[in-house]
Design a protein around this motif. Structure first.
Motif, PDB file in Angstrom:
ATOM      1  N   THR A 100       0.834  -1.199   0.000  1.00  0.00           N
ATOM      2  CA  THR A 100       0.000   0.000   0.000  1.00  0.00           C
ATOM      3  C   THR A 100       0.872   1.253   0.000  1.00  0.00           C
ATOM      4  O   THR A 100       0.600   2.217  -0.732  1.00  0.00           O
ATOM      5  CB  THR A 100      -0.890   0.012   1.268  1.00  0.00           C
ATOM      6  N   ALA A 101       1.926   1.232   0.836  1.00  0.00           N
ATOM      7  CA  ALA A 101       2.815   2.395   0.935  1.00  0.00           C
ATOM      8  C   ALA A 101       3.409   2.723  -0.436  1.00  0.00           C
ATOM      9  O   ALA A 101       3.440   3.886  -0.854  1.00  0.00           O
ATOM     10  CB  ALA A 101       3.922   2.120   1.949  1.00  0.00           C
ATOM     11  N   ILE A 102       3.854   1.692  -1.158  1.00  0.00           N
ATOM     12  CA  ILE A 102       4.442   1.919  -2.481  1.00  0.00           C
ATOM     13  C   ILE A 102       3.384   2.475  -3.428  1.00  0.00           C
ATOM     14  O   ILE A 102       3.615   3.445  -4.147  1.00  0.00           O
ATOM     15  CB  ILE A 102       5.034   0.614  -3.049  1.00  0.00           C
ATOM     16  N   GLY A 103       2.181   1.878  -3.367  1.00  0.00           N
ATOM     17  CA  GLY A 103       1.091   2.342  -4.229  1.00  0.00           C
ATOM     18  C   GLY A 103       0.807   3.817  -4.020  1.00  0.00           C
ATOM     19  O   GLY A 103       0.646   4.573  -4.981  1.00  0.00           O
ATOM     20  N   ILE A 104       0.779   4.240  -2.761  1.00  0.00           N
ATOM     21  CA  ILE A 104       0.474   5.641  -2.446  1.00  0.00           C
ATOM     22  C   ILE A 104       1.597   6.554  -2.936  1.00  0.00           C
ATOM     23  O   ILE A 104       1.354   7.548  -3.624  1.00  0.00           O
ATOM     24  CB  ILE A 104       0.275   5.804  -0.921  1.00  0.00           C
ATOM     25  N   VAL A 105       2.832   6.209  -2.584  1.00  0.00           N
ATOM     26  CA  VAL A 105       3.967   7.082  -2.941  1.00  0.00           C
ATOM     27  C   VAL A 105       4.113   7.165  -4.460  1.00  0.00           C
ATOM     28  O   VAL A 105       4.365   8.244  -5.011  1.00  0.00           O
ATOM     29  CB  VAL A 105       5.265   6.561  -2.279  1.00  0.00           C
ATOM     30  N   LEU A 106       3.908   6.029  -5.123  1.00  0.00           N
ATOM     31  CA  LEU A 106       4.051   5.988  -6.591  1.00  0.00           C
ATOM     32  C   LEU A 106       3.097   6.979  -7.265  1.00  0.00           C
ATOM     33  O   LEU A 106       3.516   7.841  -8.043  1.00  0.00           O
ATOM     34  CB  LEU A 106       3.783   4.550  -7.043  1.00  0.00           C
ATOM     35  N   VAL A 107       1.805   6.884  -6.939  1.00  0.00           N
ATOM     36  CA  VAL A 107       0.851   7.766  -7.637  1.00  0.00           C
ATOM     37  C   VAL A 107       1.039   9.220  -7.213  1.00  0.00           C
ATOM     38  O   VAL A 107       0.887  10.128  -8.033  1.00  0.00           O
ATOM     39  CB  VAL A 107      -0.620   7.341  -7.420  1.00  0.00           C
ATOM     40  N   THR A 108       1.391   9.441  -5.937  1.00  0.00           N
ATOM     41  CA  THR A 108       1.587  10.822  -5.489  1.00  0.00           C
ATOM     42  C   THR A 108       2.757  11.461  -6.223  1.00  0.00           C
ATOM     43  O   THR A 108       2.657  12.596  -6.715  1.00  0.00           O
ATOM     44  CB  THR A 108       1.849  10.852  -3.969  1.00  0.00           C
ATOM     45  N   ALA A 109       3.865  10.725  -6.312  1.00  0.00           N
ATOM     46  CA  ALA A 109       5.051  11.273  -6.989  1.00  0.00           C
ATOM     47  C   ALA A 109       4.757  11.533  -8.464  1.00  0.00           C
ATOM     48  O   ALA A 109       5.156  12.564  -9.019  1.00  0.00           O
ATOM     49  CB  ALA A 109       6.225  10.309  -6.840  1.00  0.00           C
ATOM     50  N   MET A 110       4.021  10.611  -9.103  1.00  0.00           N
ATOM     51  CA  MET A 110       3.662  10.803 -10.510  1.00  0.00           C
ATOM     52  C   MET A 110       2.813  12.060 -10.667  1.00  0.00           C
ATOM     53  O   MET A 110       3.006  12.854 -11.600  1.00  0.00           O
ATOM     54  CB  MET A 110       2.861   9.594 -11.024  1.00  0.00           C
ATOM     55  N   SER A 111       1.864  12.252  -9.748  1.00  0.00           N
ATOM     56  CA  SER A 111       0.982  13.416  -9.836  1.00  0.00           C
ATOM     57  C   SER A 111       1.758  14.703  -9.619  1.00  0.00           C
ATOM     58  O   SER A 111       1.571  15.685 -10.351  1.00  0.00           O
ATOM     59  CB  SER A 111      -0.141  13.312  -8.802  1.00  0.00           C
ATOM     60  N   VAL A 112       2.633  14.692  -8.610  1.00  0.00           N
ATOM     61  CA  VAL A 112       3.470  15.867  -8.361  1.00  0.00           C
ATOM     62  C   VAL A 112       4.267  16.194  -9.621  1.00  0.00           C
ATOM     63  O   VAL A 112       4.309  17.343 -10.072  1.00  0.00           O
ATOM     64  CB  VAL A 112       4.422  15.614  -7.171  1.00  0.00           C
ATOM     65  N   GLY A 113       4.862  15.159 -10.210  1.00  0.00           N
ATOM     66  CA  GLY A 113       5.653  15.348 -11.434  1.00  0.00           C
ATOM     67  C   GLY A 113       4.808  15.928 -12.546  1.00  0.00           C
ATOM     68  O   GLY A 113       5.213  16.883 -13.235  1.00  0.00           O
ATOM     69  N   ALA A 114       3.590  15.385 -12.732  1.00  0.00           N
ATOM     70  CA  ALA A 114       2.721  15.837 -13.819  1.00  0.00           C
ATOM     71  C   ALA A 114       2.332  17.301 -13.634  1.00  0.00           C
ATOM     72  O   ALA A 114       2.390  18.098 -14.576  1.00  0.00           O
ATOM     73  CB  ALA A 114       1.475  14.955 -13.877  1.00  0.00           C
ATOM     74  N   ILE A 115       1.955  17.662 -12.397  1.00  0.00           N
ATOM     75  CA  ILE A 115       1.536  19.049 -12.127  1.00  0.00           C
ATOM     76  C   ILE A 115       2.701  20.005 -12.367  1.00  0.00           C
ATOM     77  O   ILE A 115       2.559  21.029 -13.047  1.00  0.00           O
ATOM     78  CB  ILE A 115       1.021  19.171 -10.670  1.00  0.00           C
ATOM     79  N   LEU A 116       3.884  19.652 -11.824  1.00  0.00           N
ATOM     80  CA  LEU A 116       5.027  20.560 -11.937  1.00  0.00           C
ATOM     81  C   LEU A 116       5.499  20.678 -13.385  1.00  0.00           C
ATOM     82  O   LEU A 116       5.893  21.757 -13.831  1.00  0.00           O
ATOM     83  CB  LEU A 116       6.167  20.089 -11.029  1.00  0.00           C
ATOM     84  N   LEU A 117       5.455  19.560 -14.126  1.00  0.00           N
ATOM     85  CA  LEU A 117       5.845  19.629 -15.538  1.00  0.00           C
ATOM     86  C   LEU A 117       4.883  20.527 -16.310  1.00  0.00           C
ATOM     87  O   LEU A 117       5.288  21.338 -17.143  1.00  0.00           O
ATOM     88  CB  LEU A 117       5.860  18.225 -16.152  1.00  0.00           C
ATOM     89  N   HIS A 118       3.605  20.369 -15.998  1.00  0.00           N
ATOM     90  CA  HIS A 118       2.582  21.195 -16.632  1.00  0.00           C
ATOM     91  C   HIS A 118       2.871  22.683 -16.374  1.00  0.00           C
ATOM     92  O   HIS A 118       2.864  23.502 -17.288  1.00  0.00           O
ATOM     93  CB  HIS A 118       1.218  20.807 -16.061  1.00  0.00           C
ATOM     94  N   GLU A 119       3.166  22.974 -15.107  1.00  0.00           N
ATOM     95  CA  GLU A 119       3.483  24.353 -14.718  1.00  0.00           C
ATOM     96  C   GLU A 119       4.696  24.877 -15.483  1.00  0.00           C
ATOM     97  O   GLU A 119       4.703  25.998 -15.980  1.00  0.00           O
ATOM     98  CB  GLU A 119       3.803  24.414 -13.214  1.00  0.00           C
TER      99      GLU A 119
END
Lengths: 291, 284
Positions: A100-119
């Protein structure tokens, strides 16, 4: 025969040769680590950390760091290590299963990356010239052999040499820890240090593989060579040698496939490695001593 | 300060009023309370107790992997942490949790025990390699040296784990549930092996188990542990009443073939004795 054409032509060779050299360095470091990753069942953690690299790329992009530079890579390495620590913290201290921990960190990091790249894409558009455009999504996710320089090649082989040296230096305690983690501390083996070391080496290998194989496919090199080699031998030394040979064959074969079929390099390498894995389940297992 | 190499006159292990509660258990009930016990040099002590009775906790305290909240432990006159670093204790784990398909030979497994104090990047010195050979010979596994460790039977694996512990050159052998997963014939061979090792090496041997047979087969003295230490007696002094108190069960049901008859749990004088918090009985 695109491959021969590319390698004979001096201009083309200059474009592709550094990528090939990077690929071979990545094969060396990942193959040896992959044996430990498979035996310690760390492949999903590897996935978590490599996807965290996407978040790291986002942070580096929003900071306006030039792709491939030392600061850029440093930010990604730090972000990956922080994610690995977060996975450990969530599973050890917060009662989440490691899954579960990996699942959470994985999607969170991907989302952070996507938002910041978009910015940062938006910023690069609004301030052309003063803000560095981030690398394209596709190359971050799946890798690219375009524009790989000899500096990248030197860096990859530097990391490979460091990882091989670290594994060799710590080989005895590392083997004890990998084989019997529960008893390791009772025998004076610093189990925590071993886990930390392996996570750091994994992160370095993932970041070094990213350029060529991309975030999504970097872990393929950290799983498939070891998984294949472990089906072929039950002697540690032979498993390590086989993993190395398989990874080198995968990278070279993948690059040929990439040239011939004009596919991106990461998926081509994975295609070859997966084919080798499936072939290793042949009815005539090679080198299985004592079977 | 004594070290593992110097002769030492005191008890092999000394527990003085040792109490331990796991953090997060809310201090409701400690896993161990007021444990006072001397393990004499060269004796074979069995620590018998039910699952969840604190055996694993006591083991981890003895190895210095946990620190007691009160009381003190000395192993060969040293704090457990230091004794562990010096290799005073040879630890034999309960059933190996290792990956069975791990590509190592028996000799490689035993050699893992011999690396203490050698810089990790150096090869094992010849003297240590000799110790690996002797350890394999002592447990009668010399011919298994090149065998893949993943292909051993439960009994063979147990011997290899003992050889690994011996390769550390210990003064004390600490065995956690040594007979789990071994058939009765294997258990008998195992008891014989422990007897021989005790005679030949003069080791202090501490066996921790919930299985009365594992304890009765090769111990001079037995301590019964269920959160508190109930009694330490010779195996023949393990009366049904003592066992019933420790296990809080009708002992006849557990050890039916030993023809022990005991009081039912209701007769237990202290109703708080029994199964502790779940994590206390977790794997070593």
């Amino acid at each position: 025969m695109n491959t021969i054409h590319y390698l004979m032509d001096p201009v083309q060779r200059g474009l592709f040769l550094p990528g090939i050299v990077v690929g071979l360095g990545v094969a060396v470091m990942c193959s040896l680590l992959s044996v430990l990753v498979v035996l310690k069942r760390l492949s999903f953690i590897g996935q978590g950390v490599s996807h965290a690299a996407f978040g790291g790329v986002g942070i580096a992009a929003v900071l306006g760091l030039a792709a491939g530079g030392a600061a850029y890579l440093g930010v990604i390495v730090l972000f990956c290590l922080a994610s690995a620590w977060l996975i450990a913290w969530l599973s050890e201290r917060r009662g989440a299963s490691s899954d579960t921990a990996i699942g959470i960190v994985l999607v969170t990091a991907m989302s952070v990356g996507a938002i910041l790249l978009h910015e940062s894409v938006g910023r690069a558009r609004s301030q052309p010239g003063s803000f560095v455009a981030p690398p394209g999504w596709e190359s971050i996710l799946f890798g690219s052999s375009i524009g790989v320089t000899w500096t990248d090649a030197a860096l990859a082989w530097g990391v490979a040499a460091g990882i091989v040296a670290a594994l060799w230096v710590a080989r005895r305690p590392l083997l004890f820890w990998a084989y019997d983690e529960a008893s390791a501390r009772a025998f004076g083996v610093p189990a925590r240090a071993m886990r930390l070391m392996l996570m750091v080496l994994l992160t370095l290998a993932i970041v070094a593989s990213m350029r060529l194989a991309g975030v999504v496919l970097a872990t393929a090199l950290l799983v498939l060579p070891g998984a294949t080699a472990l089906r072929l031998s039950d002697r540690l030394r032979m498993v390590m040698i086989l993993a190395l040979v398989i990874a080198l064959a995968g990278v070279l074969g993948g690059i040929v496939l990439c040239f011939e079929a004009d596919w991106p390099p990461g998926p081509s390498i994975v295609a070859v490695l997966t084919a080798l894995f499936l072939l290793s389940r042949s009815p005539f297992p090679v080198g299985r001593a004592g079977a | 300060m004594p070290s593992a190499a110097t002769p030492f006159a005191g008890p092999a292990i000394e527990y003085r009023g040792v109490s331990f509660a796991y953090p997060g258990s809310g201090g409701s009930r400690p896993a161990l309370e007021g444990i006072t016990l001397d393990v004499r040099q060269g004796e074979r002590l069995g620590i018998l107790g039910p699952n969840g009775g604190g055996k694993t906790t006591l083991l981890r305290l003895t190895l210095g992997l946990l620190t007691p909240q009160s009381g003190s432990i000395r192993v060969w006159g040293m704090p457990p942490e230091r004794a562990r670093r010096e290799g005073v204790i040879g630890y034999v784990p309960q059933r190996l949790e290792a990956e069975m398909a791990f590509p190592v030979s028996v000799r490689q497994v035993v050699a893992m025990g011999a690396g203490r104090g050698v810089a990790p990047w150096r090869a094992l010195p010849r003297e240590r390699a000799g110790r690996v050979d002797r350890s394999l010979a002592l447990v009668g596994a010399s011919d298994l040296g090149d065998h893949p460790a993943g292909k051993l039977s439960g009994g063979q694996m147990q011997r290899v784990m003992i050889a690994r512990a011996l390769a550390a050159g210990p003064r004390i052998l600490l065995m956690d549930e040594p007979t789990v997963g071994i058939d009765p014939a294997g258990q008998q061979r195992f008891a014989g092996l422990v007897r021989d090792l005790h005679r030949e090496l003069g080791l202090t041997i501490v066996t921790v188990s919930h299985d009365l047979r594992a304890i009765a087969a090769g111990c001079d003295r037995v301590a019964c542990l269920s959160r508190t230490l109930h009694s330490h007696v010779a195996p023949e002094g393990l009366t049904p009443a003592v066992l019933a108190e420790v296990f809080r069960h009708d002992v006849a049901a557990i050890f039916g073939d030993l023809h022990v008859h005991a009081h039912p749990a209701a007769a237990c004088p202290d109703p708080s004795h029994g199964e502790g918090p779940a994590r206390q009985g977790g794997p070593a």
